[in-house]
Design an enzyme around this catalytic site. Structure first.
Site, PDB file in Angstrom:
ATOM      1  N   GLY A  15       3.237  -3.540  -1.068  1.00 46.58           N
ATOM      2  CA  GLY A  15       2.838  -2.133  -1.145  1.00 46.58           C
ATOM      3  C   GLY A  15       3.802  -1.332  -1.999  1.00 46.58           C
ATOM      4  O   GLY A  15       4.213  -0.230  -1.641  1.00 46.58           O
ATOM      5  N   SER A  17       3.276  -0.003  -4.957  1.00 48.38           N
ATOM      6  CA  SER A  17       2.666   0.842  -5.983  1.00 48.38           C
ATOM      7  C   SER A  17       2.874   2.333  -5.748  1.00 48.38           C
ATOM      8  O   SER A  17       2.922   3.108  -6.693  1.00 48.38           O
ATOM      9  CB  SER A  17       1.162   0.543  -6.079  1.00 48.38           C
ATOM     10  OG  SER A  17       0.595   0.458  -4.790  1.00 48.38           O
ATOM     11  N   ARG A  18       2.995   2.740  -4.485  1.00 52.12           N
ATOM     12  CA  ARG A  18       3.078   4.187  -4.212  1.00 52.12           C
ATOM     13  C   ARG A  18       4.147   4.474  -3.154  1.00 52.12           C
ATOM     14  O   ARG A  18       4.645   3.563  -2.484  1.00 52.12           O
ATOM     15  CB  ARG A  18       1.720   4.706  -3.716  1.00 52.12           C
ATOM     16  CG  ARG A  18       0.628   4.631  -4.759  1.00 52.12           C
ATOM     17  CD  ARG A  18      -0.673   5.270  -4.277  1.00 52.12           C
ATOM     18  NE  ARG A  18      -1.316   4.496  -3.228  1.00 52.12           N
ATOM     19  CZ  ARG A  18      -1.470   4.924  -1.982  1.00 52.12           C
ATOM     20  NH1 ARG A  18      -1.040   6.117  -1.609  1.00 52.12           N
ATOM     21  NH2 ARG A  18      -2.061   4.159  -1.072  1.00 52.12           N
ATOM     22  N   VAL A  63      -2.322  -7.915   1.261  1.00 59.04           N
ATOM     23  CA  VAL A  63      -1.433  -8.683   2.134  1.00 59.04           C
ATOM     24  C   VAL A  63      -1.934  -8.798   3.575  1.00 59.04           C
ATOM     25  O   VAL A  63      -1.316  -9.474   4.392  1.00 59.04           O
ATOM     26  CB  VAL A  63       0.020  -8.128   2.112  1.00 59.04           C
ATOM     27  CG1 VAL A  63       0.666  -8.348   0.767  1.00 59.04           C
ATOM     28  CG2 VAL A  63       0.081  -6.667   2.537  1.00 59.04           C
ATOM     29  N   SER A 141       8.718   2.145  11.793  1.00 61.29           N
ATOM     30  CA  SER A 141       8.447   3.591  11.940  1.00 61.29           C
ATOM     31  C   SER A 141       9.098   4.122  13.208  1.00 61.29           C
ATOM     32  O   SER A 141       9.261   3.387  14.198  1.00 61.29           O
ATOM     33  CB  SER A 141       6.937   3.830  12.051  1.00 61.29           C
ATOM     34  OG  SER A 141       6.675   5.156  12.478  1.00 61.29           O
ATOM     35  N   TYR A 154      -1.166   2.080  15.479  1.00 58.80           N
ATOM     36  CA  TYR A 154      -0.075   2.131  14.491  1.00 58.80           C
ATOM     37  C   TYR A 154       1.272   1.865  15.175  1.00 58.80           C
ATOM     38  O   TYR A 154       2.073   1.058  14.694  1.00 58.80           O
ATOM     39  CB  TYR A 154      -0.078   3.504  13.820  1.00 58.80           C
ATOM     40  CG  TYR A 154       0.974   3.697  12.758  1.00 58.80           C
ATOM     41  CD1 TYR A 154       0.807   3.183  11.469  1.00 58.80           C
ATOM     42  CD2 TYR A 154       2.136   4.409  13.028  1.00 58.80           C
ATOM     43  CE1 TYR A 154       1.775   3.376  10.487  1.00 58.80           C
ATOM     44  CE2 TYR A 154       3.105   4.609  12.050  1.00 58.80           C
ATOM     45  CZ  TYR A 154       2.926   4.093  10.782  1.00 58.80           C
ATOM     46  OH  TYR A 154       3.884   4.287   9.814  1.00 58.80           O
ATOM     47  N   LYS A 158       4.037  -1.219  14.566  1.00 59.19           N
ATOM     48  CA  LYS A 158       5.411  -1.000  14.115  1.00 59.19           C
ATOM     49  C   LYS A 158       6.424  -1.521  15.132  1.00 59.19           C
ATOM     50  O   LYS A 158       7.474  -2.051  14.765  1.00 59.19           O
ATOM     51  CB  LYS A 158       5.631   0.489  13.822  1.00 59.19           C
ATOM     52  CG  LYS A 158       4.779   0.999  12.655  1.00 59.19           C
ATOM     53  CD  LYS A 158       5.080   0.239  11.374  1.00 59.19           C
ATOM     54  CE  LYS A 158       4.390   0.811  10.163  1.00 59.19           C
ATOM     55  NZ  LYS A 158       4.755   0.143   8.915  1.00 59.19           N
ATOM     56  N   ILE A 187       8.223  11.085   6.069  1.00 55.46           N
ATOM     57  CA  ILE A 187       8.653  10.990   4.670  1.00 55.46           C
ATOM     58  C   ILE A 187       7.537  11.583   3.803  1.00 55.46           C
ATOM     59  O   ILE A 187       6.343  11.380   4.084  1.00 55.46           O
ATOM     60  CB  ILE A 187       8.907   9.509   4.275  1.00 55.46           C
ATOM     61  CG1 ILE A 187       9.904   8.841   5.247  1.00 55.46           C
ATOM     62  CG2 ILE A 187       9.402   9.399   2.828  1.00 55.46           C
ATOM     63  CD1 ILE A 187      11.298   9.433   5.289  1.00 55.46           C
TER      64      ILE A 187
HETATM   65  P1  NAP Z   1       1.573   5.358   1.100  1.00 58.11           P
HETATM   66  O1  NAP Z   1       2.154   6.377   0.201  1.00 58.11           O
HETATM   67  O2  NAP Z   1       0.236   5.570   1.704  1.00 58.11           O
HETATM   68  O3  NAP Z   1       1.597   3.940   0.325  1.00 58.11           O
HETATM   69  C1  NAP Z   1       1.144   2.790   0.974  1.00 58.11           C
HETATM   70  C2  NAP Z   1       1.390   1.589   0.107  1.00 58.11           C
HETATM   71  O4  NAP Z   1       0.965   0.426   0.846  1.00 58.11           O
HETATM   72  C3  NAP Z   1       0.622   1.622  -1.191  1.00 58.11           C
HETATM   73  O5  NAP Z   1       1.441   1.139  -2.233  1.00 58.11           O
HETATM   74  C4  NAP Z   1      -0.544   0.659  -0.930  1.00 58.11           C
HETATM   75  O6  NAP Z   1      -0.963  -0.056  -2.091  1.00 58.11           O
HETATM   76  C5  NAP Z   1       0.098  -0.324   0.008  1.00 58.11           C
HETATM   77  N1  NAP Z   1      -0.900  -1.068   0.808  1.00 58.11           N
HETATM   78  C6  NAP Z   1      -1.704  -0.590   1.778  1.00 58.11           C
HETATM   79  N2  NAP Z   1      -2.502  -1.591   2.235  1.00 58.11           N
HETATM   80  C7  NAP Z   1      -2.163  -2.713   1.519  1.00 58.11           C
HETATM   81  C8  NAP Z   1      -2.634  -4.052   1.528  1.00 58.11           C
HETATM   82  N3  NAP Z   1      -3.612  -4.452   2.355  1.00 58.11           N
HETATM   83  N4  NAP Z   1      -2.069  -4.939   0.659  1.00 58.11           N
HETATM   84  C9  NAP Z   1      -1.077  -4.544  -0.183  1.00 58.11           C
HETATM   85  N5  NAP Z   1      -0.607  -3.279  -0.234  1.00 58.11           N
HETATM   86  C10 NAP Z   1      -1.143  -2.374   0.607  1.00 58.11           C
HETATM   87  O7  NAP Z   1       2.527   5.077   2.347  1.00 58.11           O
HETATM   88  P2  NAP Z   1       4.102   5.283   2.523  1.00 58.11           P
HETATM   89  O8  NAP Z   1       4.294   6.547   3.229  1.00 58.11           O
HETATM   90  O9  NAP Z   1       4.829   5.005   1.277  1.00 58.11           O
HETATM   91  O10 NAP Z   1       4.372   4.128   3.591  1.00 58.11           O
HETATM   92  C11 NAP Z   1       5.059   2.927   3.294  1.00 58.11           C
HETATM   93  C12 NAP Z   1       5.469   2.276   4.603  1.00 58.11           C
HETATM   94  O11 NAP Z   1       6.326   3.156   5.324  1.00 58.11           O
HETATM   95  C13 NAP Z   1       4.274   1.981   5.518  1.00 58.11           C
HETATM   96  O12 NAP Z   1       4.449   0.741   6.157  1.00 58.11           O
HETATM   97  C14 NAP Z   1       4.343   3.112   6.535  1.00 58.11           C
HETATM   98  O13 NAP Z   1       3.778   2.763   7.768  1.00 58.11           O
HETATM   99  C15 NAP Z   1       5.844   3.332   6.637  1.00 58.11           C
HETATM  100  N6  NAP Z   1       6.205   4.657   7.138  1.00 58.11           N
HETATM  101  C16 NAP Z   1       5.864   5.789   6.435  1.00 58.11           C
HETATM  102  C17 NAP Z   1       6.217   7.022   6.965  1.00 58.11           C
HETATM  103  C18 NAP Z   1       5.881   8.319   6.265  1.00 58.11           C
HETATM  104  O14 NAP Z   1       6.084   9.392   6.863  1.00 58.11           O
HETATM  105  N7  NAP Z   1       5.420   8.311   5.033  1.00 58.11           N
HETATM  106  C19 NAP Z   1       6.899   7.105   8.173  1.00 58.11           C
HETATM  107  C20 NAP Z   1       7.221   5.946   8.849  1.00 58.11           C
HETATM  108  C21 NAP Z   1       6.872   4.719   8.314  1.00 58.11           C
HETATM  109  P3  NAP Z   1      -2.273   0.314  -2.978  1.00 58.11           P
HETATM  110  O15 NAP Z   1      -2.241   1.804  -3.206  1.00 58.11           O
HETATM  111  O16 NAP Z   1      -2.049  -0.504  -4.216  1.00 58.11           O
HETATM  112  O17 NAP Z   1      -3.480  -0.143  -2.216  1.00 58.11           O
END
Ligand code: NAP
Length: 244
Positions: A15, A17-18, A63, A141, A154, A158, A187
């Site tokens: 993941g 990409s973003r 994945v 998380s 969720y 985690k 975040i």
């Molecule tokens: P995000 O901006 O929504 O980005 C999610 C990333 O996961 C994207 O690059 C997406 O790829 C990839 N992804 C989703 N499903 C996938 C799959 N089946 N196979 C491969 N890649 C996949 O989320 P984020 O906030 O950066 O979150 C990243 C991690 O941090 C996650 O595990 C999330 O639970 C954790 N987290 C985030 C926060 C928060 O507040 N943001 C807090 C706690 C934990 P594509 O776009 O290419 O599909």
């Protein structure tokens, strides 16, 4: 596929990409890693990162599918010949009460967040055990630590990651493989696009450091764990003090 002439250490970020994953990819590349950026749907964004960062290589794989995870690792080992660091970052969230959560939705969360990390860790550990060296970082998380109302699926996924972190740290430590979790608070990424400005303000009021975290806050923690050779089995909470 051509074998690449790689002398750097090699990292895989799922993941990548973003959001948090993309920042981790860029940060690791800047510190001298060759980084395999795994993406699922965001092909263009992944491509633009690889264009800008010379040692970033993209690989499409969903994945949540074990066969795709295996193909990703076969590609990396074939083309790069080593795997030094795996960051299990790919994830999706679901905000619903338990009654509204369908079994299909529960399965999707588990497969994307937890099963993916299990499969990737299984593949990576094969190589790392042979190398007698390696590191796995799971992006879990705050909700896995303290529980979350209306995010039960969720939070379970985690908490499962954190249990995997502690178990694998024990199992793989003798092979010189360190395994840790980073448990972010809130975040600033697309994942929180559903929150209104008022909801964000209310959350910030609960956070002692009075701000939402940035993707760099998490990437810097990855670098810290990458460097420190005596930390394993830990859940590092990067949340501005939200849960104290
Ligand atoms: P995000 O901006 O929504 O980005 C999610 C990333 O996961 C994207 O690059 C997406 O790829 C990839 N992804 C989703 N499903 C996938 C799959 N089946 N196979 C491969 N890649 C996949 O989320 P984020 O906030 O950066 O979150 C990243 C991690 O941090 C996650 O595990 C999330 O639970 C954790 N987290 C985030 C926060 C928060 O507040 N943001 C807090 C706690 C934990 P594509 O776009 O290419 O599909």
């Amino acid at each position: 596929m051509e074998e690449k002439n790689i002398t750097n250490k090699v990292a895989i970020v799922t993941g990548g990409s973003r959001g948090i994953g993309a920042e981790i990819v860029k940060t690791l590349e800047k510190t001298g890693y060759s980084v395999v950026l795994n993406y699922n749907k965001s092909k263009e964004i992944a491509g633009s990162i690889a264009k800008e960062y010379q040692n970033v290589y993209t690989y499409q794989a969903d994945v949540s599918e074990p066969n795709s995870v295996k193909e990703l690792f076969d590609y990396v080992y074939h083309d790069f010949g080593r795997i030094d660091l795996l960051v299990n970052n790919a994830g999706i969230d679901l905000i619903k009460t338990i009654n509204d959560t369908t079994y299909e939705e529960f399965d999707k969360i588990m497969k994307t967040n937890l099963y993916s990390a299990f499969c990737a860790s299984k593949e990576a550990s094969k190589y790392m055990i042979n190398q007698k060296n390696g590191q796995i970082i799971n992006i879990s998380s705050i909700w896995g630590v303290v529980g979350a109302s209306c995010e039960v699926a969720y939070a379970i996924s985690k908490a499962g990651m954190d249990a995997m972190t502690k178990s694998l740290a024990k199992e793989l430590g003798p092979s010189n493989i360190r395994v840790n979790s980073i448990a972010p608070g809130i975040i600033d990424t697309d994942m929180n696009n559903n929150l209104s400005e008022d909801e964000k303000k209310a959350i910030i009021e609960e956070i002692p450091l009075e701000r939402i975290g940035t993707t760099s806050d998490i990437a810097e923690c990855v670098l810290f764990l990458e460097k420190n050779k005596y930390i394993t089995g830990q859940i590092i909470q990067v949340n501005g003090g939200w849960n104290i």
